[in-house]
Write a protein that holds these residues in place. Structure first.
Motif, mmCIF file in Angstrom:
data_model
loop_
_atom_site.group_PDB
_atom_site.id
_atom_site.type_symbol
_atom_site.label_atom_id
_atom_site.label_comp_id
_atom_site.label_asym_id
_atom_site.label_seq_id
_atom_site.Cartn_x
_atom_site.Cartn_y
_atom_site.Cartn_z
ATOM 1 N N VAL A 115 0.648 -1.195 -0.096
ATOM 2 C CA VAL A 115 0.003 0.151 0.046
ATOM 3 C C VAL A 115 0.745 1.178 0.273
ATOM 4 O O VAL A 115 0.587 2.202 -0.647
ATOM 5 N N LEU A 119 0.943 4.322 -2.839
ATOM 6 C CA LEU A 119 0.610 5.537 -2.516
ATOM 7 C C LEU A 119 1.427 6.535 -2.607
ATOM 8 O O LEU A 119 1.313 7.662 -2.965
ATOM 9 N N ALA A 135 -6.117 4.212 4.688
ATOM 10 C CA ALA A 135 -6.398 3.105 3.649
ATOM 11 C C ALA A 135 -5.713 2.072 3.914
ATOM 12 O O ALA A 135 -6.176 0.932 3.686
ATOM 13 N N GLY A 136 -4.421 1.903 4.303
ATOM 14 C CA GLY A 136 -3.690 0.613 4.655
ATOM 15 C C GLY A 136 -4.430 -0.244 5.657
ATOM 16 O O GLY A 136 -4.687 -1.332 5.383
ATOM 17 N N THR A 139 -7.399 -1.704 4.283
ATOM 18 C CA THR A 139 -7.234 -2.739 3.389
ATOM 19 C C THR A 139 -6.902 -4.023 4.032
ATOM 20 O O THR A 139 -7.403 -5.044 3.822
ATOM 21 N N THR A 208 2.984 3.703 6.751
ATOM 22 C CA THR A 208 1.929 4.288 6.005
ATOM 23 C C THR A 208 1.847 5.532 7.018
ATOM 24 O O THR A 208 1.183 6.540 6.727
ATOM 25 N N PHE B 21 -6.675 -1.067 -3.845
ATOM 26 C CA PHE B 21 -5.684 -1.215 -2.579
ATOM 27 C C PHE B 21 -5.281 -2.512 -2.597
ATOM 28 O O PHE B 21 -4.562 -2.845 -1.774
#
Lengths: 267, 263
Positions: A115, A119, A135-136, A139, A208, B21
């Protein structure tokens, strides 16, 4: 009878080994000792340090808020995904399920790194926006919500939904009033899993997160690489508090389960 | 035409999410693993990995550490799962809960507790790095091995054991011929749940002052050096191992246990 005693012994020893370190740490968290094994007198200093050091309380609240945000997004995405996939054609459902499986079986280190590389390296996004972190972790968590909701949908009686449509409900209304309540246990356990995974996560966070932000996991790992003794022992207090919260949740869960069973027997 | 809601459409946001993702990062990893820093396609990253004694040593060390950890977990978890399933206690659901509860406590804090105890016993952690890592990983991953085996044993049809007894089998014989084979799916998922994290979870080693690298630490060090190509190469090797593992075990029993689920 002899056999049963032996089985109980195994369980006892295993539980002792699992909980002894946590319990010893809990006892020492209430003293002014700086290492386990040294004698110390009763003190609440560790708890005072934990709640009055801004660095520590920021890190704890940051972790908790992040976990709830990630769990909420994951639950929404994963639940909608499971409902949509369940009513899609078999091929589409199979495809979604296979891709869904990737973060589940993958090593967290690879999920976090992949990820991050997408990104940060490809899209040039800044980690300071918190977007890569959220987002990570989503996921990591959403696939577990998906897996927890999907079986509840197949256990459901499809004729109730059809009856609702026949009685004049719109599909959206029937979904809200008929489908969602029936799969609620799956949604809730998915939410709980997402919270647990986010709170426990080290690898996705470390690849992240913004440089100035720490979760409990990343903070503790950095703290073991040499930090002040007062911070080290304050973390013992944190471990004790988390243990007590988990114990409380387990007790409440167990009592309410028993209540449900009793109510079921009376029917 | 009027817009009409259909339940299928709910899959669209999640499908897009997975595409961006999960699928896209995999493509990016494959791309970076197979290109050099100037962007030209090359297999150099892999050739470097498989010809350098240091990185090969890391691979070997991870495999041995994972193998030993998995065996130790299995040796402890099987008797525990067996006792949970067969002790016929009234409070067995509470006991199962007690074995799951550690999963809900942050693993770095649990390792802190373990580290303090080990330091007290050994004096200096640096003397037994491998042993400490095995203990740390076992402590961390044990519930992942106990739960799938317990679930499998719990579901086992107890009348089969009675039948074996009626037909003259002793305790040991009925265990070897009935219980053990029927519990194998749980054992296999348990192994799948422990082996991979044991190859990659380098935090356990870091926290217990074992400075030896495992596969996960390599990603960490490439990441720290902004070497996306090296990190992707290791990720791809790990992904290949995961694929082989998943195909070999073909079971989804264990995965649910990861979130600490009771279902």
């Amino acid at each position: 009878m002899k056999k049963r005693g032996f089985l109980l012994l195994i369980l006892g020893v295993a539980l002792l080994l699992i909980y002894l370190p946590i319990l010893i740490l809990a006892v020492y968290s209430f003293t002014d000792a700086t290492s386990i094994g040294f004698s110390g007198s009763f003190s609440l200093q560790n708890y005072i340090t934990l709640f009055t050091t801004p660095e520590l309380s920021d890190m704890i609240w940051g972790t908790v808020i992040l976990a709830f945000a990630v769990a909420a997004i994951s639950t929404l995405l994963g639940t909608c995904g499971a409902i949509g996939a369940f009513y899609s054609r078999k091929r589409a459902q199979a495809l979604i399920s296979v891709v869904n499986q990737v973060p589940v079986v993958n090593a967290d280190v690879v999920t976090g790194f992949s990820v991050c590389i997408l990104l940060v390296a490809v899209f040039g996004m800044s980690k300071d926006t918190f977007f890569p972190l959220v987002a990570g972790q989503v996921t990591l968590c959403a696939p577990f919500v998906f897996l927890s909701v999907l079986p509840k949908l197949s256990q459901m009686d499809p004729s109730i939904y059809e009856a609702a449509l026949d009685l004049g409900a719109s599909p959206a209304y029937a979904l809200r009033k008929v489908v969602i309540p029936q799969i609620m246990p799956g949604i809730l356990s998915g939410f709980a899993m997402a919270i647990t995974l986010s709170l426990d996560d080290y690898f996705v966070a470390t690849y992240t997160k913004p440089a100035t932000f720490d979760t409990i996991s990343t903070y503790v790992v950095n703290a073991t690489r040499g930090s002040q003794t007062s911070i080290k022992t304050a973390l013992w207090a944190l471990s004790t508090i988390i243990f007590l919260i988990v114990l409380l949740i387990a007790v409440i869960g167990n009592v309410s389960k028993k209540g449900e069973r009793k109510a079921g027997e009376e029917d | 035409m009027k817009y009409r809601f259909s339940r299928k459409q709910l899959a669209i946001p999640y499908a897009l999410f997975l595409l961006v993702f999960v699928a896209a990062p995999l493509v990016v990893i494959v791309y970076y693993a197979l290109t050099g820093s100037d962007g030209t396609p090359t297999a150099d990253n892999f050739i470097r990995f498989f010809s350098d004694p240091n990185t090969l040593g890391t691979l070997l060390y991870s495999l041995i550490l994972a193998l030993v950890t998995t065996c130790v977990c299995l040796l402890i978890a099987y008797p525990v799962a067996y006792a949970l399933a067969f002790s016929r206690l009234k409070a067995s659901s509470v006991l199962v809960m007690l074995f799951i509860m550690p999963m809900w406590i942050n693993f770095t804090l649990r390792l802190t507790a373990l580290k303090e105890i080990l330091t007290l016993i050994e004096g200096n952690l640096a003397f037994h790095p491998f042993l400490n890592s095995v203990i740390g990983m076992t402590y961390d991953f044990l519930p992942f091995m106990i739960l799938p085996i317990y679930n499998q044993l719990e579901r086992l049809d107890k009348s089969l054991l009675e039948a074996a007894k009626d037909l003259g089998a002793g305790d040991a014989q009925s265990f070897i011929k009935v219980t053990l084979p029927l519990s194998m799916p749980g054992v296999v998922s348990g192994i799948a749940m422990v082996f991979l994290p044991a190859m990659t979870n380098y935090v356990v080693l870091d926290m217990l002052y074992n400075s030896t690298y495992i596969m996960g630490s390599l990603i960490g060090s490439y990441f720290a050096a902004y070497d996306w190509h090296g990190g992707s190469m290791i990720s791809l090797i790990l992904l290949a191992l995961i694929c082989i593992f998943t195909l070999l075990t073909k079971s989804d029993e264990g995965q649910k246990t990861r979130g600490g689920s009771l279902v």
